[in-house]
Design a protein around this motif. Structure first.
Motif, short mmCIF file in Angstrom:
data_model
loop_
_atom_site.label_atom_id
_atom_site.label_comp_id
_atom_site.label_asym_id
_atom_site.label_seq_id
_atom_site.Cartn_x
_atom_site.Cartn_y
_atom_site.Cartn_z
N LEU A 286 0.86 -1.33 0.06
CA LEU A 286 0.16 0.05 -0.02
C LEU A 286 0.94 1.30 0.07
N GLY A 287 2.23 1.12 0.48
CA GLY A 287 2.90 2.30 0.30
C GLY A 287 3.57 2.85 -0.75
N SER A 288 3.48 1.94 -1.72
CA SER A 288 4.09 2.12 -2.99
C SER A 288 3.46 1.98 -4.34
N ARG A 289 3.38 3.11 -5.19
CA ARG A 289 2.38 3.23 -6.27
C ARG A 289 2.83 2.13 -7.22
N ARG A 290 4.12 1.89 -7.20
CA ARG A 290 4.46 0.58 -8.10
C ARG A 290 4.14 -0.93 -7.59
N ALA A 291 3.95 -0.99 -6.25
CA ALA A 291 3.74 -2.29 -5.55
C ALA A 291 2.27 -2.50 -5.55
N THR A 292 1.61 -1.41 -5.30
CA THR A 292 0.12 -1.67 -5.28
C THR A 292 -0.78 -2.44 -6.41
N PRO A 293 -0.49 -2.00 -7.51
CA PRO A 293 -1.10 -3.20 -8.59
C PRO A 293 -0.59 -4.51 -8.59
N LEU A 294 0.66 -4.81 -7.86
CA LEU A 294 1.14 -6.18 -7.63
C LEU A 294 0.01 -6.84 -6.58
N LEU A 295 -0.20 -6.03 -5.72
CA LEU A 295 -1.21 -6.45 -4.70
C LEU A 295 -2.45 -6.92 -5.17
N ALA A 296 -3.13 -5.84 -5.97
CA ALA A 296 -4.17 -5.83 -6.79
C ALA A 296 -4.42 -7.12 -7.81
N GLY A 297 -3.43 -7.32 -8.31
CA GLY A 297 -3.12 -8.36 -9.40
C GLY A 297 -3.29 -9.77 -8.69
#
Lengths: 206, 206
Positions: free
Chosen positions: A128-139
């Motif tokens: 949740l802290g990184s714009r790049r990492a959030t889509p990986l969690l959503a995926g």
């Protein structure tokens, strides 16, 4: 179709997807644990696969062989403590009228576990802290949970129903384990399974 | 009690709490905007009030005069775009049978606003990404929302009811604006107000 006694040409790839051999399994676990530590301390953007390999005591090439890119490794690290591939089919195939309760009981069981919870929390915060990492969690959520839940629904708005259920489950995790709202932290598991389970059940089936 | 023509001895303090004068209001707004930018770029832990003052073009002493410590400034920055002090009393005093819908409509209205939403998103990401900042968000929620909601409930488990409602609202924000789950992003506001509003209403009053 293949004969189990005669290894196929793609055996190494197949073994990576199935149950790993003992030594291989140790290295994978060490890499995943090192990844969680590194991502947790430095955030997604500032972490490198080289530093994670060093922390795990393995060659960077072995890390890339097992996990691919940093994004792939991050996605694997989200799932590693929770193992939804084992739990989700069981949750979805049990009696339908208690699907919501089973989902909530699974989530609370994982997050309250002293071995799983802290690692899952690190991965959630980092995601949740990184714009790049959030889509990986959503995926990860879409692949491992939402698509499977939606596939089992007959309603025309199955996708929205699955997303609404996910919003309540995500909110329960955030409120109880990240924000640590006191009355939600103090609430007994079975009370939450009934109350929040009813909400999830309603979104999915009512 | 006091005569508006004769300023009281505590006038400067009173003015800080009430409507600020124009120049003062500009400086406050610049500091809050600079804080949001700085926290968003560097995270809570690595941000300094000195850098924020520099960014806002004000003396660090003025920042401390208006906002106190870094933690105080962070808490003020969470609330600044959302202004719950204005909205929450209105939400809670309207017809009780639609309180859940009003809460969800307020949240969606704020987060869908092109001026408010992006700043709120930065503050949310920053809050969840740092162990030190998360309790500041939790404290803000408790002070500005949960305690006020719980105070209006007669049930014995008022605190848990408020926390459960907060879990659904937090989850809606995370799922729609942070994770951006596609069917939740695509859903019309009025559909979400009805479906999620019913959940919040149920937690509070059923």
């Amino acid at each position: 179709m293949s004969d189990p006694a005669t290894p196929a040409a793609d055996e190494p790839v197949r073994r990576r997807r199935g149950r790993p051999r003992k030594g291989e399994s140790d290295a994978r676990d060490r890499i995943l644990a090192a990844a969680t530590d590194e991502f947790g301390e430095h955030g997604y953007d500032a972490s490198t696969t080289r530093a994670i390999a060093g922390r795990a005591g393995v060659d960077p090439a072995l890390l890339h062989h097992h996990f691919g890119t940093k994004a792939d490794l991050f996605a694997a690290s989200i799932g590693a403590p929770l193992r939804p591939d084992l739990a989700v089919p069981e949750i979805l195939t049990g009696p339908r009228e208690r699907t919501g309760e089973r989902l909530v009981a699974y989530v609370l069981g994982m997050w309250d576990s002293p071995t799983v919870g802290p690692r899952a929390l690190v991965m959630l915060r980092t995601s949740l802290g990184s714009r790049r990492a959030t889509p990986l969690l959503a995926g990860f959520l879409r692949r491992e949970l939402l698509d499977k839940v939606a596939a089992g629904l007959e309603a025309e708005d199955a996708g929205l129903r699955a997303d609404l259920a996910a919003s309540q489950i995500a909110g329960l995790i955030i409120a109880r384990y990240v924000l640590r709202l006191p009355d939600l932290v103090a609430a007994p598991t079975d009370v939450l399974v009934v109350r929040v389970g009813a909400t999830v059940q309603g979104y999915l089936f009512d």
